[in-house]
Structures are given as structure tokens and as C-alpha cells.
Design a protein around this motif. Structure first.
Motif, PDB file in Angstrom:
ATOM      1  N   ARG A   1       0.823  -1.221   0.000  1.00  0.00           N
ATOM      2  CA  ARG A   1       0.000   0.000   0.000  1.00  0.00           C
ATOM      3  C   ARG A   1       0.855   1.268   0.000  1.00  0.00           C
ATOM      4  NH1 ARG A   1      -4.418   0.250   4.214  1.00  0.00           N
ATOM      5  NH2 ARG A   1      -4.645   2.245   3.167  1.00  0.00           N
TER       6      ARG A   1
ATOM      7  N   THR B   1       3.869  -9.235  -5.326  1.00  0.00           N
ATOM      8  CA  THR B   1       2.430  -9.422  -5.095  1.00  0.00           C
ATOM      9  C   THR B   1       1.576  -8.571  -6.024  1.00  0.00           C
ATOM     10  OG1 THR B   1       2.441  -7.724  -3.369  1.00  0.00           O
ATOM     11  CG2 THR B   1       2.747 -10.000  -2.653  1.00  0.00           C
TER      12      THR B   1
ATOM     13  N   CYS C   1       1.483 -13.758  -5.778  1.00  0.00           N
ATOM     14  CA  CYS C   1       0.999 -13.249  -4.499  1.00  0.00           C
ATOM     15  C   CYS C   1       0.686 -14.415  -3.548  1.00  0.00           C
ATOM     16  CB  CYS C   1      -0.239 -12.384  -4.743  1.00  0.00           C
ATOM     17  SG  CYS C   1      -0.968 -11.758  -3.245  1.00  0.00           S
TER      18      CYS C   1
ATOM     19  N   SER D   1      -7.678  -4.903  -3.776  1.00  0.00           N
ATOM     20  CA  SER D   1      -8.529  -5.807  -2.999  1.00  0.00           C
ATOM     21  C   SER D   1      -8.331  -7.263  -3.439  1.00  0.00           C
ATOM     22  CB  SER D   1      -9.994  -5.382  -3.079  1.00  0.00           C
ATOM     23  OG  SER D   1     -10.402  -5.404  -4.412  1.00  0.00           O
TER      24      SER D   1
ATOM     25  N   LEU E   1      -5.018  -8.443  -1.912  1.00  0.00           N
ATOM     26  CA  LEU E   1      -5.086  -8.689  -0.461  1.00  0.00           C
ATOM     27  C   LEU E   1      -5.909  -9.941  -0.165  1.00  0.00           C
ATOM     28  CD1 LEU E   1      -5.389  -5.024   0.885  1.00  0.00           C
ATOM     29  CD2 LEU E   1      -3.338  -6.440   0.627  1.00  0.00           C
ATOM     30  N   GLU E   2      -6.926 -10.196  -0.984  1.00  0.00           N
ATOM     31  CA  GLU E   2      -7.723 -11.423  -0.810  1.00  0.00           C
ATOM     32  C   GLU E   2      -6.882 -12.671  -1.084  1.00  0.00           C
ATOM     33  OE1 GLU E   2     -11.567 -11.952  -2.989  1.00  0.00           O
ATOM     34  OE2 GLU E   2     -11.914  -9.964  -2.104  1.00  0.00           O
TER      35      GLU E   2
ATOM     36  N   ASP F   1      -3.700 -12.900  -0.851  1.00  0.00           N
ATOM     37  CA  ASP F   1      -2.727 -13.000   0.252  1.00  0.00           C
ATOM     38  C   ASP F   1      -3.379 -13.678   1.459  1.00  0.00           C
ATOM     39  OD1 ASP F   1      -0.185 -12.214   1.642  1.00  0.00           O
ATOM     40  OD2 ASP F   1      -1.607 -11.040   2.837  1.00  0.00           O
ATOM     41  N   SER F   2      -4.610 -13.271   1.787  1.00  0.00           N
ATOM     42  CA  SER F   2      -5.312 -13.875   2.931  1.00  0.00           C
ATOM     43  C   SER F   2      -5.555 -15.356   2.686  1.00  0.00           C
ATOM     44  CB  SER F   2      -6.678 -13.227   3.160  1.00  0.00           C
ATOM     45  OG  SER F   2      -6.502 -11.904   3.490  1.00  0.00           O
TER      46      SER F   2
END
Ligand code: NDP
Ligand code: MG
Length: 393
Positions: free
Chosen positions: A112, A134, A328, A372, A375-376, A378-379
Motif C-alpha cells: 500500500r 504481489t 501473491c 482488494s 489482499l484477498e 494473500d489472505s
């Protein structure tokens, strides 16, 4: 005067970057840390004791909102604005006074702030390779749209970047020769690595670095991340990049030109050189660095990376070939696995198996064109790793 924000100033790269900024006489706009606010306070105080007032940090930021009051109290006697949280780190990256931003945050946490700096039209000296791994396409398109430069700090990528400065076009590069030290376990096989301790994995032969990248160097994940980083920075495919083990870390990388000439950038292993070059490019400024005596070295030792033992490297190549969000996924699984290994929860070899397992079994949605989605993915990779470590996968 040139103004800079240093993100991740309390880490290995951050500390050396402050040294380089002192050498160059840059003005420090903001310093940021995660939880090491004691070191952050020391760094701010040191600036105020040795630098002119108009060159001293005006912002000190911790990523952890719970540490806000402690940091604010600690710096109450100085004209410094204290802030906390990821949003505040992104603001530090985007400060209008910044001429350049150095991102030395570790992990995907750096993504970010990378995007914020680029969106604000700031040139970015990038140590945080995880940003490119990523969010490669998003990061590059953001840089293009805002007409700013990404200047590599990673020593290999700086070396490649330095080698191509003299070429009339990047197309003249046939192949990149990405060097690797081989890490502390060079020459070992899987059977030798079953009982590796955290302490053994944290002993890098040539470089002193933060814990995460030191473990990445021991598993060769670092080289896998760097391969992806190089593909993005220099517009190449994995097959255009050969990994060459260079045991002494004196050759920091090379390029093979289309006429057969090979250009190399060499020097003692000292990160201040690539950090400074990213900050002074296209010029070079004086810097006192340890000399390399080729007479004393006598020889340089080369070898091959062993992808059968070090699974992470293969997994990264596969992730890049699969494209989209797969790099990622590889990165997220690795970050979770390295944390678990450092906490003594999983054995060393489980890191490579986790990265391979995540790349082979997860099917991320989307192409990675938005934050988004990234990050998804990555989660999802972290969840996969957590389940695996609790024996539920
Ligand atoms: P360190 O672990 O030494 O430092 C990381 C920095 O990031 C620290 O300032 C840390 O703060 C901060 N940080 C950690 N987590 C967060 C978070 N969630 N949000 C905001 N800030 C955070 O790492 P290195 O300096 O070794 O590496 C930094 C980056 O540079 C990595 O991406 C690495 O791969 C790359 N790199 C490093 C090299 C080296 O020689 N060290 C060489 C080439 C590349 P705190 O101190 O409070 O924890
Ligand atoms: Mg490197």
C-alpha cells in the motif's frame, strides 16, 4: 535540497539508508516503523542532534495504533508530528514535499505505501521486493500512469539497472544473469536440512539483513522473489533469466548483451551502494565503502542453484508462469511459513512445501489488477498455511 521519507527506517535497510542520507545531506521528511518505537525515537533524536533543523524529520509514524501514545510522549519535546496506522504510513509516502520515497518495509505490508508514493507522483527507491511480487502489474501501471521512476534497491536489481545504463535500449539485453550467494545451506540436500535450527538459518555467509529476508535467503525463496522482481522491472520472462551462484557476493549480477558481451556490477557486499545509487540516479556521489582486493580474493566461485532441494525457487517460477495472482499466493504462503518457522512452530523444510502446496492447490480469483484482489489472495494463502500448520489441510 532533496526531501525523502524513509518507510521502515528501523530495519536493516532503513538504518543503512539513514546513513546514506547523512552522507548525501538529504532532508528527512518522515520516518516510519512497525513496533520498534524505541529505535524510531532514537533515530529522530539523532537527526535533531546532528542535522540542521530544516533537514530533520517532521513526521514519525508507527504502524501500530496501540503504540501511538507511547511514541507521542517519547517525542513530545521535539517539533515532530506523531501518527499511527497503515493509513498514516501511506500518508508519509505521499507527503507533497517528498522528492523521493524509500520503501524498506518488509513483506506485503509494503504494497500500500508503494502504491501511495506512486499515486502521489513520487519517485520510489524500492527495497520492498514483495510489492512487485504481489502487485507487479498494478505497481508498474501506477508508476507509468503517474510518470514516476521505480529505482531498485535490491542489490541484484540495482546491479542489472547499473549495467543497462550504458545501453542504447533494454532490447540489447539477451539474458539477465541474476547472482545468488547460495545462502548458508549451499550444497546441502533435503536430508541434511531436516533438523535445521532457526539460529543456523539466520546465519547468512555474506550479508547482515532482517530476519525474514535472511530466512528467504536460506530457502532460496529470496531468489525466487527476485526472479519475479526482475521480470517486472526489466520486462523479461523467467527463461530470460539465469540464476548463477556467486559464492562471495562480489558480482551483484550481470547482463548478457546480444553481441555476446557480458556486463557485471561488482563490489563488496554493502547495501549502502545500491541504496545510494537509487537516491542519486542517474548520478553517482562519493561513498566510503570497503575495498575489494581481487588479489586477496584470488578467485571467484560459481555454481548452480539446486531447485530440487530448494523448492521455493521452483515454486516461484511456476507461480510467475501461472501468472495473475499466483506470485501473491507464493509470497503470502511464504510470509506465513517464515513467521511460523521463526516461532519454532514448523521445521525448515516445511517452508518450501507450504509455498509449493499453496501454488499447486489454490485457485485465486482475478488477475491481480486491484489491491482488494491482491489482499484477498494473500489472505487465502495465509489461511492455507495456517490450516496446514494446524494439521487441518
Ligand atoms: P527488517 O525486518 O530489518 O526491517 C523491516 C522494516 O519494516 C522495519 O522498519 C519494520 O519496523 C518495518 N515493518 C515491519 N512490518 C511492518 C508493517 N506491518 N507495517 C509497517 N512497517 C513494518 O527488514 P530489511 O531491512 O532486511 O528488509 C526490508 C525490505 O528490503 C524487504 O522487503 C527485503 O526483502 C528488502 N531487502 C533487504 C535487504 C537487506 O540487506 N536487508 C537486501 C535487499 C532487499 P520495526 O523495526 O518496528 O519492526
Ligand atoms: Mg537481493
Amino acid at each position: 535540497m532533496k526531501y525523502i521519507s524513509i518507510l521502515g527506517s528501523t530495519g536493516s535497510i532503513g538504518v543503512q539508508a539513514l546513513d546514506v542520507c547523512g552522507n548525501l545531506g538529504l532532508a528527512i521528511n518522515a520516518l516510519t516503523a512497525n513496533r520498534n518505537i524505541q529505535r524510531l525515537e532514537e533515530q529522530v533524536r539523532r537527526c535533531y542532534s546532528v542535522m540542521a533543523a530544516d533537514q530533520c524529520p517532521r513526521y514519525a509514524v508507527t504502524a501500530d495504533p496501540e503504540l501511538y501514545h507511547e511514541l507521542k510522549t517519547a517525542l513530545a519535546d521535539l517539533p515532530v508530528q506523531v501518527q499511527a496506522g497503515m493509513e498514516a504510513i501511506c500518508e508519509a509516502a505521499a507527503l507533497p514535499e517528498n522528492d523521493i520515497v524509500l520503501n524498506a518495509v518488509v513483506g506485503i505490508a509494503g504494497l500500500r505505501p508503494t502504491l501511495s508514493a506512486l499515486e502521489a507522483g513520487k519517485d520510489l527507491a524500492l527495497a520492498n521486493k514483495e510489492s512487485l511480487v504481489t502487485g507487479g502489474d498494478l505497481v508498474l501501471s501506477t508508476a507509468r500512469e503517474n510518470n514516476v521512476h521505480i529505482l531498485p534497491v535490491d542489490s541484484e536489481h540495482s546491479a542489472i539497472f547499473q549495467c543497462i545504463q550504458g545501453l542504447s535500449s533494454p532490447d540489447e539485453v539477451e539474458k539477465i544473469l541474476l547472482t545468488a550467494s547460495g545462502g548458508p545451506f549451499y550444497g546441502k540436500k533435503q536430508a541434511d536440512l531436516e533438523k535445521v535450527t532457526v539460529q543456523q538459518a539466520l546465519k547468512h555467509p555474506n550479508w547482515s539483513m532482517g530476519a525474514k529476508i535472511t530466512i528467504d535467503s536460506a530457502t532460496l525463496m529470496n531468489k525466487g522473489l527476485e526472479l519475479i522482481e526482475a521480470c517486472h522491472l526489466f520486462g523479461k520472462r523467467p527463461e530470460d533469466i539465469e540464476i548463477v551462484v556467486q559464492r562471495e557476493s562480489v558480482i551483484h549480477s550481470m547482463v548478457l548483451c546480444r553481441d555476446g558481451a557480458i556486463l557485471a556490477q561488482m563490489g563488496a557486499p554493502d547495501m549502502r551502494v545500491p541504496i545510494q545509487y537509487a537516491l542519486t540516479w542517474p548520478r553517482r556521489a562519493p561513498l566510503k565503502t570497503p575495498p575489494v582486493s581481487f588479489r586477496e580474493l584470488g578467485k571467484l566461485t560459481f555454481g548452480e542453484a539446486d531447485e530440487e532441494t530448494f523448492l521455493c525457487l521452483k515454486a516461484c517460477k511456476r507461480a510467475f508462469d501461472l501468472g495473475g495472482l499466483y506470485p501473491c499466493i507464493a509470497n503470502g504462503a511464504n510470509e506465513a511459513a517464515v513467521t511460523a518457522f521463526l516461532q519454532g512452530k514448523i521445521p525448515f523444510l516445511e517452508i518450501g512445501e507450504t509455498v509449493c502446496g499453496a501454488v499447486d492447490s489454490l485457485r485465486p480469483d482475478g488477475e491481480g489488477n486491484s489491491l482488494s484482489e491482491i489482499l484477498e489472495a494473500d489472505s487465502a494463502a495465509r489461511e492455507y498455511a495456517a490450516k496446514r500448520f494446524s494439521g487441518k489441510s
